[in-house]
Scaffold this active site. Sequence first.
Site, PDB file in Angstrom:
ATOM      1  CE1 TYR A 193      -4.085   1.816   0.879  1.00 54.92           C
ATOM      2  CE2 TYR A 193      -3.071   2.482   2.937  1.00 54.92           C
ATOM      3  CZ  TYR A 193      -4.116   2.562   2.034  1.00 54.92           C
ATOM      4  OH  TYR A 193      -5.178   3.399   2.300  1.00 54.92           O
ATOM      5  CG  HIS A 197      -3.962   4.120  -3.525  1.00 54.70           C
ATOM      6  ND1 HIS A 197      -5.198   4.115  -4.134  1.00 54.70           N
ATOM      7  CD2 HIS A 197      -3.981   3.067  -2.654  1.00 54.70           C
ATOM      8  CE1 HIS A 197      -5.929   3.114  -3.666  1.00 54.70           C
ATOM      9  NE2 HIS A 197      -5.225   2.461  -2.762  1.00 54.70           N
ATOM     10  NE  ARG A 241      -8.129   5.684   7.102  1.00 56.24           N
ATOM     11  CZ  ARG A 241      -7.957   4.745   6.169  1.00 56.24           C
ATOM     12  NH1 ARG A 241      -8.720   3.681   6.145  1.00 56.24           N
ATOM     13  NH2 ARG A 241      -7.009   4.851   5.266  1.00 56.24           N
ATOM     14  CD  GLU A 294      -6.870  -1.651  -5.423  1.00 54.49           C
ATOM     15  OE1 GLU A 294      -7.461  -0.971  -4.580  1.00 54.49           O
ATOM     16  OE2 GLU A 294      -6.053  -2.542  -5.098  1.00 54.49           O
ATOM     17  CD  GLU A 354      -2.011  -3.381  -6.401  1.00 59.59           C
ATOM     18  OE1 GLU A 354      -1.085  -4.077  -5.947  1.00 59.59           O
ATOM     19  OE2 GLU A 354      -3.125  -3.262  -5.845  1.00 59.59           O
ATOM     20  CG  ASP A 381      -5.632  -6.201  -5.613  1.00 60.76           C
ATOM     21  OD1 ASP A 381      -6.113  -7.338  -5.656  1.00 60.76           O
ATOM     22  OD2 ASP A 381      -5.503  -5.545  -4.566  1.00 60.76           O
ATOM     23  CD  GLN A 428     -11.488  -2.791  -0.468  1.00 59.80           C
ATOM     24  OE1 GLN A 428     -11.705  -2.753  -1.685  1.00 59.80           O
ATOM     25  NE2 GLN A 428     -10.442  -2.197   0.075  1.00 59.80           N
ATOM     26  CE1 TYR A 475     -13.021  -0.539   5.620  1.00 58.94           C
ATOM     27  CE2 TYR A 475     -10.676  -0.885   5.951  1.00 58.94           C
ATOM     28  CZ  TYR A 475     -11.774  -0.055   5.961  1.00 58.94           C
ATOM     29  OH  TYR A 475     -11.618   1.255   6.315  1.00 58.94           O
ATOM     30  CB  THR A 484      -3.883   1.445  -5.904  1.00 58.56           C
ATOM     31  OG1 THR A 484      -4.732   0.353  -5.622  1.00 58.56           O
ATOM     32  CG2 THR A 484      -4.412   2.243  -7.070  1.00 58.56           C
TER      33      THR A 484
END
Lengths: 425, 425
Positions: free
Chosen positions: A136, A141, A150, A207, A209, A241, A248, A252, A357
């Site tokens: 990550y 990202h 958040r 995603e 990657e 991905d 999710q 999660y 990502t």
Amino acid sequence: MIKVNDPALKSWVDVPGDSDFPIQNLPFGIFKTDNLPPVAGVAIGNYVLNLAYVHERGLLHGLELTPGIFNQLYLNDFFRLGRKKVREVRDRISELLQIGNDELKSATTALDVALVSMYKVQMLMPVQVSNYTDFYSSEEHATNVGSMFRDPKNALLPNWKHLPVGYHGRASSIVVSGTSIRRPKGQIKIAGTDTPVFSASRKLDFELEVAFITCSETLLGESIAVEDASNHIIGLVLFNDWSARDIQQWEYVPLGPFLGKNFASTISPWVVTLDALEPFRVEGPKQVPPVLPYLNISGKNNYDIMLEVLLTTGAGEAVVISRTNFKYMYWNIFQQLAHHTVNGCNIQVGDIYASGTISGSSSDSYGSMLELSSNGQKPLVINNAEERTFLCDGDTVIIKAYANNGNVRIGFGECRGTILPAIEH
Amino acid sequence: MIKVNDPALKSWVDVPGDSDFPIQNLPFGIFKTDNLPPVAGVAIGNYVLNLAYVHERGLLHGLELTPGIFNQLYLNDFFRLGRKKVREVRDRISELLQIGNDELKSATTALDVALVSMYKVQMLMPVQVSNYTDFYSSEEHATNVGSMFRDPKNALLPNWKHLPVGYHGRASSIVVSGTSIRRPKGQIKIAGTDTPVFSASRKLDFELEVAFITCSETLLGESIAVEDASNHIIGLVLFNDWSARDIQQWEYVPLGPFLGKNFASTISPWVVTLDALEPFRVEGPKQVPPVLPYLNISGKNNYDIMLEVLLTTGAGEAVVISRTNFKYMYWNIFQQLAHHTVNGCNIQVGDIYASGTISGSSSDSYGSMLELSSNGQKPLVINNAEERTFLCDGDTVIIKAYANNGNVRIGFGECRGTILPAIEH
């Protein structure tokens, strides 16, 4: 002898100017044809060099390769020989393919068996995936996602700049480019309701990657020092991905992504070696605050690789929907591997470690629909005709990548998948 | 013919009354001795029946097993034959070992090759682990952890009673009982400080779990219906998901546990078949609110298996520090597998799916030191002499388990590991 990465090097195999596979690349993969069982190959221009055949004809003599090493379903046993031996094989293949070298032509009366047209081959999974980890590591990202889900003021969590955050993914569901992707079903919770419903995902995403593949086996309890990490990495592939954002989002917390991810991930079939990418090493972003000593590595540890995501909606033309670069990654692959093993976790040959990502800083450089459409709030307009927030059935996502320093351009081929409708029942 | 699980069944091999391995059990494992390479075996009393030898001698005739199926490093190829075939083999072994049957004795002059003393064997990993998933299916454990780290009033997150929460773990670092466990190092953040330090874990813990192993391969995109799930599960093992709580605490947001877990997990070596556990099926806890249809299964889908954790501190005696039962699990193994595949995620032979920590409702039934010591606040007193909050170097954790319905008792053997000090450097 000319060095294998020298831009001046030319092959007697015709290589179009825009090819991903000049003689300076020589990536490894597994392919089959209508007449040929799966064998290892090397891409050159629009051809695949049949390594099993080349080995059988004695053209790799002196390299002490076991018979049959290239007649396998996967490259694991070959990669297990280690970076040095794989380098020797790549060096020798470079020699065989250079202008002026007629060893291959004189060793065979059937050049079309040794060099197969790329249009006649089916590419297969290059490795049997032993373990799969997803990092990550793109600051942009992580910031985008943290802002959306958040708090925009504290988008990065406190640990993010101290360690390359990562988690384990599902090895079994990694498929090779070209495999269609079935829209997953699962539990989703509609905003404003109390209980989840069972439904096909309505927020299917890709995603962008890049992943590295390991070529060694360590013992449980051993750690890989950050300066030594490159000896355990054979090369890179592109990685998609696929993610079902609604599944999710509901599942999660607190243990991380699960069914929102493990229905499929796609990799590109050609393993581009770190050796081929050596001329494209660049310094990464400055890391502030300073990292702990076990993550400390100086010099050029990022790779300047241009990345593109293309989307084809139904019958339309493929349209570029994102462009960014692997060089922006905050955490580099050597830090990722050192971190992963600092607790004694053992690695195996054929492990896949994906970057997470990759997003750039501008809105046309984001590596997912989640970011490109602001979680569905701002649809992308495709070909001035269609809108997309997330992926529709029939859509095809293609990731492409190439490194180009002005002297030479080496590419990764494609990482492609088309969305099939969810199974009815 | 007497049914293989009949409590009245007796073997001509001497089986002590307290043995985990009466003729009603017959679990499968891989073992080796000083003279014997790894082969498959079945536990009976204090002996291991050498399946490779029994097969060679023609005693499994009519079962159509390929030569060499038991002369392998792992049971994967045997389990791949499926539940029905494995059942036929177990049935035949039961017949061979029953009082009155002298086929084995008359087929060999070397009974000690066919039946090896358990004291002379080394047990190895029973399967090559293809993928590893860890669930979080004990309501008491999830409640305890949620209370400690989040909010006692809302200890269970909103998704918990709707789906069996799970996450992917590391397959490479699963080891067999008896393997020593190196204390991991990593980043930890001391309370009251701003930046992490690099240190050996100071909060090393065990987790009491039970895991199931799959014996089939599905295609990507396929789902396993909850009523069909038992056909894909060959049996159970004990599982210790060693955890470094301080490493985990700092790293796990937002993508879940990683280095706090992947330094090692331990499994018991004997795969106890679902067939042997059939008499011990019981109903699980009532699920409220009702589950979605794809998770709905009625009847006896939990297993009444007593679980014990023993701790040996240095030179002391092993002391039971926890006792609970597998039957309390909120989510059963069939629901776990149905959920895992409802999105099309494919399973493979040799996958391990662990339950998550199993805790009962009373404080002497918790499945981790985290819970037993209230995150270090209330030390356990061991042997009226020593205190423990988390594990010390030299400590040995042993998980034991048995099913006992008054008529017959079948056990799992041990899942054992000793903590080694962190590597200095």
